[in-house]
Motif scaffolding. Structure first.
Motif, PDB file in Angstrom:
ATOM      1  N   VAL A   1       0.238 -31.583  17.417  1.00 21.54           N
ATOM      2  CA  VAL A   1       0.417 -31.511  18.805  1.00 21.54           C
ATOM      3  C   VAL A   1       1.153 -30.180  19.407  1.00 21.54           C
ATOM      4  O   VAL A   1       1.177 -29.983  20.281  1.00 21.54           O
ATOM      5  CB  VAL A   1       1.386 -32.973  19.213  1.00 21.54           C
ATOM      6  N   GLU A   2       2.065 -29.733  18.257  1.00 19.21           N
ATOM      7  CA  GLU A   2       2.916 -28.634  18.721  1.00 19.21           C
ATOM      8  C   GLU A   2       1.695 -27.347  18.713  1.00 19.21           C
ATOM      9  O   GLU A   2       1.902 -26.398  19.620  1.00 19.21           O
ATOM     10  CB  GLU A   2       3.598 -28.218  17.719  1.00 19.21           C
ATOM     11  N   GLU A   3       0.842 -27.327  18.011  1.00 18.10           N
ATOM     12  CA  GLU A   3      -0.003 -26.160  17.686  1.00 18.10           C
ATOM     13  C   GLU A   3      -1.049 -26.326  19.076  1.00 18.10           C
ATOM     14  O   GLU A   3      -1.443 -25.184  19.622  1.00 18.10           O
ATOM     15  CB  GLU A   3      -0.942 -26.657  16.606  1.00 18.10           C
TER      16      GLU A   3
ATOM     17  N   SER B   1      -8.945 -10.595  37.253  1.00 16.89           N
ATOM     18  CA  SER B   1      -9.381  -9.498  36.483  1.00 16.89           C
ATOM     19  C   SER B   1     -10.640 -10.045  35.752  1.00 16.89           C
ATOM     20  O   SER B   1     -10.812 -11.073  35.500  1.00 16.89           O
ATOM     21  CB  SER B   1      -8.326  -9.326  35.631  1.00 16.89           C
ATOM     22  N   VAL B   2     -11.364  -8.903  35.702  1.00 22.17           N
ATOM     23  CA  VAL B   2     -12.736  -9.007  34.805  1.00 22.17           C
ATOM     24  C   VAL B   2     -12.507  -8.253  33.322  1.00 22.17           C
ATOM     25  O   VAL B   2     -12.499  -6.922  33.524  1.00 22.17           O
ATOM     26  CB  VAL B   2     -13.901  -8.254  35.467  1.00 22.17           C
ATOM     27  N   ILE B   3     -11.997  -9.044  32.685  1.00 25.75           N
ATOM     28  CA  ILE B   3     -11.720  -8.436  31.163  1.00 25.75           C
ATOM     29  C   ILE B   3     -12.445  -9.364  30.282  1.00 25.75           C
ATOM     30  O   ILE B   3     -11.787 -10.433  29.745  1.00 25.75           O
ATOM     31  CB  ILE B   3     -10.086  -8.523  31.056  1.00 25.75           C
ATOM     32  N   PRO B   4     -13.563  -8.793  29.650  1.00 26.48           N
ATOM     33  CA  PRO B   4     -14.433  -9.543  28.513  1.00 26.48           C
ATOM     34  C   PRO B   4     -13.768  -9.976  27.509  1.00 26.48           C
ATOM     35  O   PRO B   4     -13.922 -11.045  26.859  1.00 26.48           O
ATOM     36  CB  PRO B   4     -15.605  -8.405  28.279  1.00 26.48           C
ATOM     37  N   ALA B   5     -12.750  -9.312  27.004  1.00 28.94           N
ATOM     38  CA  ALA B   5     -11.879  -9.620  25.761  1.00 28.94           C
ATOM     39  C   ALA B   5     -11.266 -10.952  26.117  1.00 28.94           C
ATOM     40  O   ALA B   5     -10.912 -11.984  25.311  1.00 28.94           O
ATOM     41  CB  ALA B   5     -11.126  -8.717  25.270  1.00 28.94           C
ATOM     42  N   LYS B   6     -10.418 -10.880  27.421  1.00 24.72           N
ATOM     43  CA  LYS B   6      -9.662 -12.058  27.738  1.00 24.72           C
ATOM     44  C   LYS B   6     -10.576 -13.268  27.635  1.00 24.72           C
ATOM     45  O   LYS B   6     -10.259 -14.491  27.558  1.00 24.72           O
ATOM     46  CB  LYS B   6      -8.982 -11.788  29.058  1.00 24.72           C
ATOM     47  N   SER B   7     -11.770 -13.096  28.516  1.00 26.69           N
ATOM     48  CA  SER B   7     -12.820 -14.264  28.710  1.00 26.69           C
ATOM     49  C   SER B   7     -13.405 -14.734  27.105  1.00 26.69           C
ATOM     50  O   SER B   7     -13.441 -16.036  26.982  1.00 26.69           O
ATOM     51  CB  SER B   7     -14.028 -13.808  29.319  1.00 26.69           C
ATOM     52  N   MET B   8     -13.379 -13.964  26.497  1.00 28.99           N
ATOM     53  CA  MET B   8     -13.808 -14.158  24.826  1.00 28.99           C
ATOM     54  C   MET B   8     -12.662 -15.081  24.220  1.00 28.99           C
ATOM     55  O   MET B   8     -12.795 -16.155  23.745  1.00 28.99           O
ATOM     56  CB  MET B   8     -14.002 -13.101  24.027  1.00 28.99           C
ATOM     57  N   GLU B   9     -11.252 -14.669  24.407  1.00 24.22           N
ATOM     58  CA  GLU B   9     -10.146 -15.223  24.117  1.00 24.22           C
ATOM     59  C   GLU B   9     -10.145 -16.554  24.536  1.00 24.22           C
ATOM     60  O   GLU B   9      -9.711 -17.519  23.948  1.00 24.22           O
ATOM     61  CB  GLU B   9      -8.826 -14.571  24.279  1.00 24.22           C
ATOM     62  N   LEU B  10     -10.345 -16.708  25.943  1.00 27.35           N
ATOM     63  CA  LEU B  10     -10.241 -18.039  26.688  1.00 27.35           C
ATOM     64  C   LEU B  10     -11.159 -19.240  25.877  1.00 27.35           C
ATOM     65  O   LEU B  10     -10.825 -20.298  25.565  1.00 27.35           O
ATOM     66  CB  LEU B  10     -10.669 -17.672  28.111  1.00 27.35           C
ATOM     67  N   LYS B  11     -12.579 -18.737  25.685  1.00 30.30           N
ATOM     68  CA  LYS B  11     -13.536 -19.551  25.197  1.00 30.30           C
ATOM     69  C   LYS B  11     -12.938 -20.061  23.845  1.00 30.30           C
ATOM     70  O   LYS B  11     -13.101 -21.135  23.593  1.00 30.30           O
ATOM     71  CB  LYS B  11     -14.996 -18.776  25.198  1.00 30.30           C
ATOM     72  N   HIS B  12     -12.435 -19.191  22.927  1.00 32.12           N
ATOM     73  CA  HIS B  12     -12.231 -19.356  21.627  1.00 32.12           C
ATOM     74  C   HIS B  12     -10.857 -20.249  21.583  1.00 32.12           C
ATOM     75  O   HIS B  12     -11.196 -21.171  20.884  1.00 32.12           O
ATOM     76  CB  HIS B  12     -11.993 -18.067  20.737  1.00 32.12           C
ATOM     77  N   THR B  13     -10.114 -20.248  22.571  1.00 32.71           N
ATOM     78  CA  THR B  13      -8.950 -20.808  22.638  1.00 32.71           C
ATOM     79  C   THR B  13      -9.193 -22.315  22.935  1.00 32.71           C
ATOM     80  O   THR B  13      -8.719 -23.385  22.198  1.00 32.71           O
ATOM     81  CB  THR B  13      -7.902 -20.353  23.647  1.00 32.71           C
ATOM     82  N   ILE B  14     -10.252 -22.622  23.818  1.00 31.80           N
ATOM     83  CA  ILE B  14     -10.611 -23.951  24.512  1.00 31.80           C
ATOM     84  C   ILE B  14     -11.320 -24.507  23.308  1.00 31.80           C
ATOM     85  O   ILE B  14     -11.202 -25.996  23.098  1.00 31.80           O
ATOM     86  CB  ILE B  14     -11.165 -23.842  25.590  1.00 31.80           C
ATOM     87  N   ASN B  15     -12.180 -23.726  22.369  1.00 31.40           N
ATOM     88  CA  ASN B  15     -12.876 -24.504  21.291  1.00 31.40           C
ATOM     89  C   ASN B  15     -11.770 -24.770  20.297  1.00 31.40           C
ATOM     90  O   ASN B  15     -11.992 -26.033  19.729  1.00 31.40           O
ATOM     91  CB  ASN B  15     -13.989 -23.418  20.862  1.00 31.40           C
ATOM     92  N   LEU B  16     -10.706 -24.210  20.285  1.00 35.35           N
ATOM     93  CA  LEU B  16      -9.657 -24.528  19.272  1.00 35.35           C
ATOM     94  C   LEU B  16      -9.063 -25.921  19.616  1.00 35.35           C
ATOM     95  O   LEU B  16      -8.879 -26.687  18.719  1.00 35.35           O
ATOM     96  CB  LEU B  16      -8.713 -23.596  18.990  1.00 35.35           C
ATOM     97  N   ILE B  17      -8.677 -25.981  20.757  1.00 35.49           N
ATOM     98  CA  ILE B  17      -8.239 -26.953  21.414  1.00 35.49           C
ATOM     99  C   ILE B  17      -9.190 -28.438  21.045  1.00 35.49           C
ATOM    100  O   ILE B  17      -8.627 -29.535  20.726  1.00 35.49           O
ATOM    101  CB  ILE B  17      -7.687 -26.981  22.920  1.00 35.49           C
TER     102      ILE B  17
ATOM    103  N   VAL C   1     -11.366 -28.748  19.048  1.00 36.79           N
ATOM    104  CA  VAL C   1     -11.131 -28.949  17.487  1.00 36.79           C
ATOM    105  C   VAL C   1     -10.078 -29.737  17.047  1.00 36.79           C
ATOM    106  O   VAL C   1      -9.956 -30.915  16.265  1.00 36.79           O
ATOM    107  CB  VAL C   1     -11.310 -27.770  16.379  1.00 36.79           C
ATOM    108  N   ILE C   2      -8.883 -29.351  17.376  1.00 39.53           N
ATOM    109  CA  ILE C   2      -7.505 -30.053  17.424  1.00 39.53           C
ATOM    110  C   ILE C   2      -7.687 -31.511  17.776  1.00 39.53           C
ATOM    111  O   ILE C   2      -7.252 -32.317  17.126  1.00 39.53           O
ATOM    112  CB  ILE C   2      -6.450 -29.369  17.856  1.00 39.53           C
ATOM    113  N   ASN C   3      -8.268 -31.843  18.801  1.00 45.71           N
ATOM    114  CA  ASN C   3      -8.281 -33.218  19.609  1.00 45.71           C
ATOM    115  C   ASN C   3      -9.115 -33.932  18.517  1.00 45.71           C
ATOM    116  O   ASN C   3      -8.927 -35.100  18.339  1.00 45.71           O
ATOM    117  CB  ASN C   3      -9.107 -33.164  20.952  1.00 45.71           C
ATOM    118  N   GLU C   4     -10.216 -33.445  18.086  1.00 41.52           N
ATOM    119  CA  GLU C   4     -11.069 -34.393  17.181  1.00 41.52           C
ATOM    120  C   GLU C   4     -10.500 -34.618  15.900  1.00 41.52           C
ATOM    121  O   GLU C   4     -10.491 -35.589  15.443  1.00 41.52           O
ATOM    122  CB  GLU C   4     -12.537 -33.548  16.769  1.00 41.52           C
TER     123      GLU C   4
ATOM    124  N   ILE D   1      -6.662 -38.330  12.645  1.00 41.05           N
ATOM    125  CA  ILE D   1      -5.246 -38.766  11.822  1.00 41.05           C
ATOM    126  C   ILE D   1      -4.915 -39.894  12.628  1.00 41.05           C
ATOM    127  O   ILE D   1      -4.284 -40.810  11.977  1.00 41.05           O
ATOM    128  CB  ILE D   1      -4.278 -37.439  12.369  1.00 41.05           C
ATOM    129  N   GLU D   2      -5.046 -40.217  13.808  1.00 42.14           N
ATOM    130  CA  GLU D   2      -4.330 -41.209  14.642  1.00 42.14           C
ATOM    131  C   GLU D   2      -5.088 -42.543  13.962  1.00 42.14           C
ATOM    132  O   GLU D   2      -4.700 -43.680  13.899  1.00 42.14           O
ATOM    133  CB  GLU D   2      -4.546 -41.001  16.104  1.00 42.14           C
TER     134      GLU D   2
END
Length: 389
Positions: free
Chosen positions: A144-146, A228-244, A246-249, A254-255
């Motif tokens: 949950v914290e992560e 802003s148009v920053i491809p590196a930030k767009s990549m980070e956004l996609k990866h962060t959402i994917n990590l979320i 994964v954690i949801n699954e 766990i539950e």
């Protein structure tokens, strides 16, 4: 009777064995944390007596390092006492004015504590199996914290790449928005998207809640966005959402494991309106064996919810703060459970409003309701009676 004090560490354990009058039967010695070391420990213990009823063993709850030796001791039908490190430290300091602290000294202090402290309760095999529930609930807490940190990152990235989006949806953190941002991670991507494809993504992910009108509204906002148009930030956004995702699954898995254990335990506190499996499981796991506590006040102190006291001479503090010692996981579960109970339970809702009417801050009022809830939980778990309102 013989009393064995064990100071637990990662790779080795220090032991001291005392007699009923505190005489040293075996001077402090060290064993390795392996089968050979355990064998050496049992050889010395059983050289004094083979009757398990004449043996008392104490060890500190040291993270996870005490679990293996504790399991071995319980398998040998030995009576064990798992001691709060804070309790052990206070006892050791009370025995001498010297600032002496070594592992061997700690082992001797634990053995002496077994002789002198009659309030200690033996650790049961049921308590050991309760560790599985504790592991699961703490693991979920960490997830949950992560996830919360990752959600903060998503909000930050969206404010850079597509700041107008947040005002167009009820929350950024829902499946439809995540689906949109995974495919189009930024206003520039949304502005160039096909209307039909944008509509399909939103419609499917929101289960029909968002349709063509919302898709068009988002695309129009993207066209005029200051993002802003920053491809590196767009990549980070996609990866962060994917990590979320994964954690949801992972949290679902766990539950499900937590629910299986709670279905077997069926603790009475789940009958209190507002306490569900997740918070109920964490409360049960962190407290463990309720019979260890003589009364609810002892449990409040264990949870770190009892007020601290300061008095010296003619000076007495009029602002008593909670001690906040003990398990932070337990306090987290109790406070969150209290908030829910104060919503769904009329008795607690009335009590909370009474405290608020007295001029207390919301969180102070919740802390009072929390103490009331702890006393209720203690009575219900000790008696086994369900909530009757």
């Amino acid at each position: 009777m013989i009393y064995v004090g064990i100071d637990v560490a990662k790779d080795k354990h220090d032991l001291c064995i005392l007699g009923a009058d505190g005489e040293i039967l075996f001077s402090p010695f060290t064993i390795h944390n392996n089968m050979q070391g355990f064998g050496e420990m049992y050889d010395k213990i059983y050289s004094l007596t083979h009757d398990p009823n004449e043996i008392r063993i104490g060890l500190e709850a040291t993270g996870h390092y005490h679990l293996n030796i504790l399991r071995s001791l319980l398998d040998n039908n030995l009576v064990c006492y798992v001691i709060n490190p804070l309790h052990a430290n206070l006892f050791r300091k009370s025995q001498t004015l010297r600032k002496t602290k070594t592992d061997k000294v700690d082992a001797a202090a634990i053995a002496m504590m077994l002789i002198n402290d009659r309030t200690l309760k033996p650790y049961s095999d049921t308590s050991y199996h309760n560790e599985e529930l504790k592991s699961l609930t703490r693991y979920r807490f960490e997830k949950v914290e992560e996830r919360a940190k990752l959600k903060t990152s998503v909000s930050k990235l969206v404010s850079i790449l597509f700041p107008e989006l947040e005002k167009l949806v009820s929350t950024l953190h829902m499946s439809s928005v995540y689906a949109l941002l995974t495919e189009y991670p930024g206003a520039s991507y949304v502005a160039n998207a096909n209307d039909a494809e944008l509509t399909d993504i939103l419609y499917d992910a929101s289960k029909g809640h968002y349709s063509y009108d919302k898709a068009r509204e988002i695309r129009e906002a993207a066209i005029s966005s200051v993002g802003s148009v920053i491809p590196a930030k767009s990549m980070e956004l996609k990866h962060t959402i994917n990590l979320i995702k994964v954690i949801n699954e992972e949290m679902k898995e766990i539950e499900a494991a937590i629910n299986l254990i709670m279905d077997k335990l069926q603790p009475p506190i789940l009958t209190i309106p507002g306490i569900k499996d997740k918070m109920g499981a964490m409360i049960i796991a962190e407290i463990g064996d309720f019979s260890r506590f003589e009364n609810a006040d002892k449990l409040l102190a264990y949870a770190g919810l009892s007020p601290s006291t300061y008095q010296s001479g003619q000076v007495t503090s009029t602002y008593a703060h909670m001690e906040k010692r003990g398990s932070r996981y337990l306090r987290y579960a109790l406070f969150n459970a209290t908030k829910s109970v104060c919503i769904w339970n009329p008795v607690f809702n009335e009590y909370l409003e009474k405290k608020r009417a007295e001029g207390k801050h919301y969180f102070v009022a919740i802390s009072h309701a929390c103490k009331k809830l702890v006393r209720l939980i203690y009575r219900m778990q000790v008696t086994g009676e369900p909530y009757r309102g």
